[in-house]
Design a protein around this motif. Structure first.
Motif, mmCIF file in Angstrom:
data_model
loop_
_atom_site.group_PDB
_atom_site.id
_atom_site.type_symbol
_atom_site.label_atom_id
_atom_site.label_comp_id
_atom_site.label_asym_id
_atom_site.label_seq_id
_atom_site.Cartn_x
_atom_site.Cartn_y
_atom_site.Cartn_z
ATOM 1 N N ASN A 174 -0.002 -25.723 45.241
ATOM 2 C CA ASN A 174 -1.248 -25.144 44.752
ATOM 3 C C ASN A 174 -2.182 -26.272 44.333
ATOM 4 O O ASN A 174 -1.778 -27.166 43.586
ATOM 5 C CB ASN A 174 -0.966 -24.250 43.536
ATOM 6 C CG ASN A 174 -0.325 -22.941 43.939
ATOM 7 O OD1 ASN A 174 -0.815 -22.252 44.830
ATOM 8 N ND2 ASN A 174 0.785 -22.591 43.304
ATOM 9 N N ARG A 192 6.376 -21.563 35.321
ATOM 10 C CA ARG A 192 6.647 -22.976 35.592
ATOM 11 C C ARG A 192 7.255 -23.649 34.369
ATOM 12 O O ARG A 192 6.772 -23.434 33.259
ATOM 13 C CB ARG A 192 5.304 -23.629 35.940
ATOM 14 C CG ARG A 192 5.347 -25.097 36.177
ATOM 15 C CD ARG A 192 3.980 -25.619 36.601
ATOM 16 N NE ARG A 192 3.669 -25.257 37.963
ATOM 17 C CZ ARG A 192 2.721 -25.846 38.694
ATOM 18 N NH1 ARG A 192 2.000 -26.815 38.181
ATOM 19 N NH2 ARG A 192 2.507 -25.488 39.936
ATOM 20 N N THR A 218 8.066 -18.979 50.993
ATOM 21 C CA THR A 218 6.866 -19.823 50.910
ATOM 22 C C THR A 218 6.914 -20.911 51.980
ATOM 23 O O THR A 218 5.955 -21.107 52.737
ATOM 24 C CB THR A 218 6.735 -20.449 49.502
ATOM 25 O OG1 THR A 218 6.836 -19.411 48.540
ATOM 26 C CG2 THR A 218 5.410 -21.164 49.350
HETATM 27 P P1 NAD Z 1 10.273 -27.228 42.888
HETATM 28 O O1 NAD Z 1 10.402 -27.519 41.430
HETATM 29 O O2 NAD Z 1 11.312 -26.437 43.570
HETATM 30 O O3 NAD Z 1 10.100 -28.606 43.710
HETATM 31 C C1 NAD Z 1 9.159 -29.576 43.387
HETATM 32 C C2 NAD Z 1 9.443 -30.784 44.267
HETATM 33 O O4 NAD Z 1 8.401 -31.737 44.072
HETATM 34 C C3 NAD Z 1 10.760 -31.509 43.942
HETATM 35 O O5 NAD Z 1 11.387 -31.929 45.153
HETATM 36 C C4 NAD Z 1 10.280 -32.745 43.188
HETATM 37 O O6 NAD Z 1 11.193 -33.839 43.291
HETATM 38 C C5 NAD Z 1 8.985 -33.015 43.916
HETATM 39 N N1 NAD Z 1 8.084 -33.898 43.203
HETATM 40 C C6 NAD Z 1 7.770 -33.918 41.890
HETATM 41 N N2 NAD Z 1 6.929 -34.946 41.635
HETATM 42 C C7 NAD Z 1 6.703 -35.546 42.824
HETATM 43 C C8 NAD Z 1 5.930 -36.658 43.216
HETATM 44 N N3 NAD Z 1 5.223 -37.364 42.328
HETATM 45 N N4 NAD Z 1 5.927 -37.014 44.525
HETATM 46 C C9 NAD Z 1 6.638 -36.320 45.442
HETATM 47 N N5 NAD Z 1 7.397 -35.262 45.129
HETATM 48 C C10 NAD Z 1 7.416 -34.882 43.827
HETATM 49 O O7 NAD Z 1 8.814 -26.547 43.047
HETATM 50 P P2 NAD Z 1 8.325 -25.591 44.219
HETATM 51 O O8 NAD Z 1 8.626 -24.185 43.851
HETATM 52 O O9 NAD Z 1 8.792 -26.143 45.517
HETATM 53 O O10 NAD Z 1 6.738 -25.743 44.078
HETATM 54 C C11 NAD Z 1 6.024 -26.842 44.664
HETATM 55 C C12 NAD Z 1 4.541 -26.483 44.734
HETATM 56 O O11 NAD Z 1 4.375 -25.292 45.501
HETATM 57 C C13 NAD Z 1 3.862 -26.196 43.390
HETATM 58 O O12 NAD Z 1 2.504 -26.588 43.479
HETATM 59 C C14 NAD Z 1 3.937 -24.676 43.276
HETATM 60 O O13 NAD Z 1 2.952 -24.145 42.413
HETATM 61 C C15 NAD Z 1 3.671 -24.320 44.727
HETATM 62 N N6 NAD Z 1 4.115 -22.982 45.141
HETATM 63 C C16 NAD Z 1 5.407 -22.587 44.981
HETATM 64 C C17 NAD Z 1 5.797 -21.332 45.440
HETATM 65 C C18 NAD Z 1 7.226 -20.866 45.372
HETATM 66 O O14 NAD Z 1 7.515 -19.777 45.898
HETATM 67 N N7 NAD Z 1 8.154 -21.633 44.816
HETATM 68 C C19 NAD Z 1 4.835 -20.446 45.996
HETATM 69 C C20 NAD Z 1 3.523 -20.887 46.149
HETATM 70 C C21 NAD Z 1 3.180 -22.168 45.720
#
Ligand code: NAD
Length: 420
Positions: free
Chosen positions: A320, A77, A193
């Motif tokens: 998460n 991250r 995911t």
């Molecule tokens: P990413 O960086 O691609 O996207 C994050 C999103 O969250 C963006 O659209 C951002 O604008 C938004 N965001 C940030 N702050 C915000 C707020 N205050 N209110 C609303 N939206 C907000 O990240 P991702 O990979 O999509 O991961 C998101 C979550 O899913 C995290 O908790 C990550 O640990 C979890 N996750 C990701 C994966 C994966 O394969 N990418 C797998 C399992 C879990």
């Protein structure tokens, strides 16, 4: 290990969840300690020459929760708030997720405290390559396999493969997952995911005898997980009425056009200003009436303050740790919201990462159809297992999922015994 190193509200939350389940499973003190604490905490500093010529030092961490059932697996991250305790919490959750899905992995997580949105591509590349070198003695296809998470993507993984392979002297794609297809990434990994979140949300609708076509949804976050959750839901005929990102939230009673919204975001960098939508306060978004609420951005967004106000039927945890223990207690007492806990709901990513690693080790590529169909089979099987456990023991679906996972790890540790 100095436990103060892990002082962090997210770690306290993961530890509190663990203690609750360890009590429920009646784990003995030895196994409780061995399962709870991470095997390795690795912190490194990463000096990077910025485009301005100035050198900036970034703090980076990798936590390997345990290696009892295989190499550790988990994302990397890039975010300003990354700290060791948070990374340790995420590694612990990865651990339970891999065990719940019966993947041959322990859990890991890493992060660099930085603001990737304010860094150039060159700066990100230099930081990623230097981090890979700093961490090199602790990673490998049989030791620790990273993947993208918040703020990182397939380009980040490509730089890691290149750095690791250059050092090894041969192409080693199995060092990371979530790579581009040109470097033996897996078909279906990018959307995995979000695809899994939408698939399980639709399975939950079926379980509750609610129609999928025409159901309504709200998605928090429009990054990797949120955008593919929304587009897969839309492909099922679910109306995604509300979406937020870091800049704000938008709404349309008739459902937002997700494909056009993706184009808008590709052009403008945000969901804000999308045609056919009205602005809504981000806090209000979570409490709108809908069939499915999918938090897919940050941890600790469903709290003691707003859990009583939620008006969804299904809470599909794409992020998460989106729900605090205080909120959990309220949801348990309410009993009217069907929770798909994070370690199950967002397990599509790590499951397809596992498929990618297997394909890399075999030097064999599967089609997208094979990947998604294998994924759906595994998710559905685990979903049924969690529901059956919850019903049999009269516990919440979160406790059920974590119990299956923690028992799997505890049994493996007990059977391997203690060295020396
Ligand atoms: P990413 O960086 O691609 O996207 C994050 C999103 O969250 C963006 O659209 C951002 O604008 C938004 N965001 C940030 N702050 C915000 C707020 N205050 N209110 C609303 N939206 C907000 O990240 P991702 O990979 O999509 O991961 C998101 C979550 O899913 C995290 O908790 C990550 O640990 C979890 N996750 C990701 C994966 C994966 O394969 N990418 C797998 C399992 C879990």
């Amino acid at each position: 290990m100095r436990q103060e190193l892990l002082q962090n509200p997210v770690f306290h939350m993961a530890a509190a969840q663990f203690d609750r389940v360890a009590d429920f499973l009646d784990l003995n003190d030895e196994l409780r300690e061995r399962c709870k604490w991470p095997k390795r905490l690795i912190s490194v500093t990463v000096p990077v020459k910025l485009d301005s010529g100035e050198v900036k030092v970034f703090f980076a961490h990798r936590v390997q929760h345990h290696l009892t059932r295989g190499p550790v697996k988990g994302g990397l991250r890039y975010h300003p708030a990354v700290d060791l305790g948070e990374v340790a919490a995420l590694a612990m959750w990865m651990n339970w997720k891999c065990a719940l899905m019966d993947l041959p992995y322990g859990g890991g997580k890493g992060g660099i405290a930085c603001d990737p949105r304010s860094m150039s591509s060159g700066e990100l590349e230099r930081m990623t390559r230097r981090f890979t070198m700093e961490i090199l003695p602790f990673i490998g296809p049989e030791i620790d396999v990273m993947a993208p998470d918040m703020g990182t993507n397939e380009q980040t993984m490509a730089w890691m493969v290149d750095t690791y392979s250059t050092h090894q002297g041969y192409f080693a794609p199995s060092i990371v997952t979530g790579k581009p297809l040109t470097l033996q990434g897996s078909a279906g990994r990018t959307q995995a995911t979000g695809h899994g979140v939408a698939f399980l949300a639709s399975s939950a609708l079926h379980k509750q005898n609610l129609p999928v076509e025409g159901a309504t949804a709200v998605v928090q976050g429009f990054g990797n997980v949120g955008s593919y959750t929304a587009s897969t839901m839309a492909s099922y005929g679910i109306k995604v009425c509300g979406i937020s990102d870091v800049n704000g939230a938008i709404w349309n009673d008739n459902g937002l056009n997700i494909y056009q919204l993706k184009e808008h975001v590709a052009k403008t960098g945000s969901i804000i200003g999308f045609k056919d939508s009205e602005a809504i306060a981000p806090d209000e978004l979570l409490c709108q009436p809908c069939d499915i609420l999918a938090p897919a951005a940050l941890d600790r967004v469903i709290t003691g303050e707003n859990a009583g106000k939620l008006r969804c039927k299904i809470l599909a945890e794409g992020a998460n740790g989106p729900t605090t223990p205080e909120a959990d207690a309220i949801l348990d007492a309410r009993g009217d919201i069907f929770v798909i806990p994070d370690i199950l709901c967002n397990a599509g990513g790590v499951t397809v990462s596992y498929f990618e690693w297997v394909q890399n080790l075999q030097r064999f590529q599967w089609t997208e159809r094979e990947v998604l169909s294998k994924l759906e089979t595994m998710l559905q099987k685990t979903f049924e297992k969690v529901l059956a456990f919850a019903t049999k023991h009269g516990v919440s679906q979160r406790v059920a999922a974590q119990s299956i996972a923690i028992k799997t790890v505890a049994d493996a540790k007990a059977q391997r015994g203690l060295f020396p």
